[in-house]
Design a protein around this motif. Structure first.
Motif, mmCIF file in Angstrom:
data_model
loop_
_atom_site.group_PDB
_atom_site.id
_atom_site.type_symbol
_atom_site.label_atom_id
_atom_site.label_comp_id
_atom_site.label_asym_id
_atom_site.label_seq_id
_atom_site.Cartn_x
_atom_site.Cartn_y
_atom_site.Cartn_z
ATOM 1 N N GLY A 285 38.010 43.354 35.887
ATOM 2 C CA GLY A 285 38.837 42.384 35.189
ATOM 3 C C GLY A 285 39.610 43.088 34.085
ATOM 4 N N ALA A 286 40.552 42.386 33.472
ATOM 5 C CA ALA A 286 41.360 42.977 32.403
ATOM 6 C C ALA A 286 40.451 43.517 31.307
ATOM 7 C CB ALA A 286 42.310 41.927 31.841
ATOM 8 N N PRO A 287 40.782 44.692 30.752
ATOM 9 C CA PRO A 287 42.008 45.495 30.911
ATOM 10 C C PRO A 287 41.967 46.517 32.057
ATOM 11 C CG PRO A 287 40.693 46.428 29.154
ATOM 12 C CD PRO A 287 39.940 45.225 29.651
ATOM 13 N N PHE A 288 41.071 46.344 33.008
ATOM 14 C CA PHE A 288 41.025 47.145 34.252
ATOM 15 C C PHE A 288 40.712 48.619 34.031
ATOM 16 C CE2 PHE A 288 44.205 43.721 35.188
ATOM 17 C CZ PHE A 288 43.400 42.979 36.031
ATOM 18 N N ALA A 289 39.840 48.927 33.094
ATOM 19 C CA ALA A 289 39.484 50.328 32.871
ATOM 20 C C ALA A 289 38.881 50.954 34.125
ATOM 21 C CB ALA A 289 38.507 50.444 31.703
ATOM 22 N N ALA B 108 44.888 42.481 46.029
ATOM 23 C CA ALA B 108 44.142 41.587 45.143
ATOM 24 C C ALA B 108 44.925 40.299 44.946
ATOM 25 C CB ALA B 108 43.872 42.243 43.798
ATOM 26 N N GLU B 109 44.222 39.259 44.539
ATOM 27 C CA GLU B 109 44.891 37.999 44.218
ATOM 28 C C GLU B 109 45.728 38.171 42.953
ATOM 29 O OE1 GLU B 109 42.518 34.421 44.138
ATOM 30 O OE2 GLU B 109 41.096 35.328 45.551
ATOM 31 N N ARG C 142 46.811 39.797 37.261
ATOM 32 C CA ARG C 142 47.383 39.389 35.970
ATOM 33 C C ARG C 142 46.335 39.316 34.871
ATOM 34 N NH1 ARG C 142 50.564 34.621 39.039
ATOM 35 N NH2 ARG C 142 52.355 35.830 39.800
ATOM 36 N N GLY C 143 45.095 39.611 35.201
ATOM 37 C CA GLY C 143 44.038 39.626 34.200
ATOM 38 C C GLY C 143 43.498 38.271 33.832
ATOM 39 N N ARG D 54 41.316 36.508 35.590
ATOM 40 C CA ARG D 54 39.898 36.386 35.906
ATOM 41 C C ARG D 54 39.365 37.687 36.502
ATOM 42 N NH1 ARG D 54 38.543 35.764 41.161
ATOM 43 N NH2 ARG D 54 40.152 35.202 42.681
ATOM 44 N N PHE D 55 38.068 37.847 36.433
ATOM 45 C CA PHE D 55 37.366 38.957 37.060
ATOM 46 C C PHE D 55 37.317 38.699 38.570
ATOM 47 C CE2 PHE D 55 33.811 41.554 38.356
ATOM 48 C CZ PHE D 55 33.748 42.591 37.447
ATOM 49 N N GLY D 56 37.544 39.737 39.372
ATOM 50 C CA GLY D 56 37.511 39.506 40.811
ATOM 51 C C GLY D 56 37.571 40.787 41.611
ATOM 52 N N ASN D 57 37.610 40.613 42.924
ATOM 53 C CA ASN D 57 37.632 41.744 43.849
ATOM 54 C C ASN D 57 39.033 42.315 44.001
ATOM 55 O OD1 ASN D 57 35.374 39.710 45.145
ATOM 56 N ND2 ASN D 57 34.796 41.871 45.332
ATOM 57 N N ALA D 58 39.083 43.608 44.258
ATOM 58 C CA ALA D 58 40.323 44.294 44.610
ATOM 59 C C ALA D 58 39.984 45.341 45.651
ATOM 60 C CB ALA D 58 40.962 44.947 43.382
ATOM 61 N N VAL D 59 40.788 45.434 46.693
ATOM 62 C CA VAL D 59 40.561 46.411 47.754
ATOM 63 C C VAL D 59 41.493 47.591 47.536
ATOM 64 C CG1 VAL D 59 40.735 46.859 50.236
ATOM 65 C CG2 VAL D 59 39.771 44.691 49.415
ATOM 66 N N LEU D 60 40.899 48.755 47.307
ATOM 67 C CA LEU D 60 41.658 49.994 47.130
ATOM 68 C C LEU D 60 41.821 50.672 48.480
ATOM 69 C CD1 LEU D 60 41.168 52.698 44.415
ATOM 70 C CD2 LEU D 60 41.239 53.354 46.811
ATOM 71 N N LEU D 61 43.038 51.087 48.803
ATOM 72 C CA LEU D 61 43.333 51.798 50.040
ATOM 73 C C LEU D 61 43.853 53.189 49.702
ATOM 74 C CD1 LEU D 61 45.243 48.995 51.980
ATOM 75 C CD2 LEU D 61 42.793 49.433 51.914
ATOM 76 N N ALA D 62 43.437 54.174 50.497
ATOM 77 C CA ALA D 62 43.890 55.549 50.294
ATOM 78 C C ALA D 62 44.036 56.242 51.632
ATOM 79 C CB ALA D 62 42.902 56.306 49.408
ATOM 80 N N SER D 63 45.075 57.053 51.756
ATOM 81 C CA SER D 63 45.320 57.781 53.005
ATOM 82 C C SER D 63 46.217 58.971 52.705
ATOM 83 C CB SER D 63 45.975 56.864 54.046
ATOM 84 O OG SER D 63 46.220 57.547 55.256
ATOM 85 N N GLN D 64 46.199 59.941 53.609
ATOM 86 C CA GLN D 64 47.159 61.044 53.517
ATOM 87 C C GLN D 64 48.457 60.714 54.249
ATOM 88 O OE1 GLN D 64 46.496 62.797 51.272
ATOM 89 N NE2 GLN D 64 44.642 64.028 51.373
ATOM 90 N N SER D 65 48.466 59.590 54.956
ATOM 91 C CA SER D 65 49.658 59.149 55.685
ATOM 92 C C SER D 65 50.153 57.840 55.092
ATOM 93 C CB SER D 65 49.330 58.966 57.171
ATOM 94 O OG SER D 65 48.900 60.181 57.741
ATOM 95 N N PRO D 66 51.414 57.480 55.314
ATOM 96 C CA PRO D 66 51.916 56.218 54.785
ATOM 97 C C PRO D 66 51.074 55.027 55.239
ATOM 98 C CG PRO D 66 53.727 57.577 55.565
ATOM 99 C CD PRO D 66 52.480 58.279 55.982
ATOM 100 N N ILE D 67 50.822 54.118 54.324
ATOM 101 C CA ILE D 67 50.044 52.908 54.606
ATOM 102 C C ILE D 67 51.010 51.788 54.973
ATOM 103 C CG2 ILE D 67 48.478 51.203 53.594
ATOM 104 C CD1 ILE D 67 47.496 53.469 51.719
#
Length: 281
Positions: free
Chosen positions: A182-186, A206-207, A212-213, A215-228
């Motif tokens: 949640g905010a400030p998203f450290a 994420a929603e 926008r900070g 509420r506290f909630g889930n976020a899905v991080l995506l990472a790749s060496q190729s374009p997503i």
């Protein structure tokens, strides 16, 4: 016909409870110490109750042509909701699931068994140790949904861990992690900075209220060496019951700012959720 009854059992991570859904036959909610872990409909594995799981499923849906088998590594097992979904939508896929909690593995195997010949193998092991020992270039998608209680363990937040994950992925493979902040998203900023050290491409799902900070909630991080394929992901996430936004490029760069990547010596777990953020009655 007897009505299903809740199952309560002590597991390594606390007290697990399987609660039947009164509105759907053979559907169950798994909680550990009151925190929701998984929702499974044994008759309809394509039904995904939790929004963050739907977002992870969208990532898998966009990873290859419809129905094409994939090789997946799941860190964190729960009740195997996503492996069941992949087995149903991409028959012939090879899936390894790494779950540290042996008691939870036994509970799920007893009450919510996987269908025979599903292609899913569950391993009782530490997630990072498994990734570090796994063969290089061996999986198409690596999904991390690991929580000790309600926090992501510290050893799964570092540059060394990100490098290990990148090594296991095949060229063009994608890493997806369920995080919570949640905010400030450290914590979220630190994870973006960490994976930017290793991967060429990042995205975040994420929603809007979370981003926008509000509420506290889930976020899905995506990472790749190729374009997503952020365009396809954005279309899918925008049509969900609780629409989400896909952030990438400049938006993520601004969110990261001057945040430093996380090293093993300084790593801490994700923040404790505010009271009531993820609990059920």
């Amino acid at each position: 016909m007897n009505e299903p009854i809740p199952v309560l059992r002590a597991v390594d991570g606390g007290t697990a409870k399987l609660m039947p859904d009164v509105d759907r036959d053979r559907a169950w909610l798994l909680t550990v110490d009151g925190a929701p872990q998984s929702y499974v409909d044994l008759d309809d594995p394509i039904h995904l109750e939790f929004e963050y799981v739907r977002r992870l499923a969208h990532v898998v849906d966009c990873a290859a042509a419809e129905g094409e088998p994939l090789s997946l590594l799941h860190l964190g097992g729960g009740a195997l909701t996503l492996p069941r979904y992949v087995a149903a939508t991409r028959p012939g896929s090879r899936q390894d699931v790494v779950e540290y909690d042996a008691g939870l593995v036994a509970l799920v195997a007893e009450h919510l068994p996987m269908p025979a010949h599903s292609g899913v193998t569950v391993h009782g092991a530490d997630a990072r140790a498994w990734v570090e020992d796994a063969p290089a270039d061996s999986v198409d998608v690596l999904i991390a949904d690991v929580f000790g209680g309600s926090r992501v363990p510290a050893h799964l937040t570092t540059v060394a861990y990100a490098r290990a994950a990148e090594r296991v992925l095949r060229p063009g493979g994608i890493y997806a992690a369920n995080l919570a902040d949640g905010a400030p998203f450290a914590f979220l900023r630190s994870q973006l900075a960490t994976f930017a050290e290793v991967f060429a491409e990042l995205a975040l799902i994420a929603e809007p209220a979370v981003l926008r900070g509000r509420r506290f909630g889930n976020a899905v991080l995506l990472a790749s060496q190729s374009p997503i394929d952020t365009a396809s992901l954005a279309r899918r996430t925008a049509s969900d019951t609780f629409p989400a936004r896909v952030e990438h490029g400049g938006g993520l760069a601004r969110l990261i700012g001057d945040t430093e990547p996380v090293e093993d010596v300084s790593a801490v777990g994700s923040p404790e959720p505010p009271g009531g953020a993820f609990t059920v009655g």
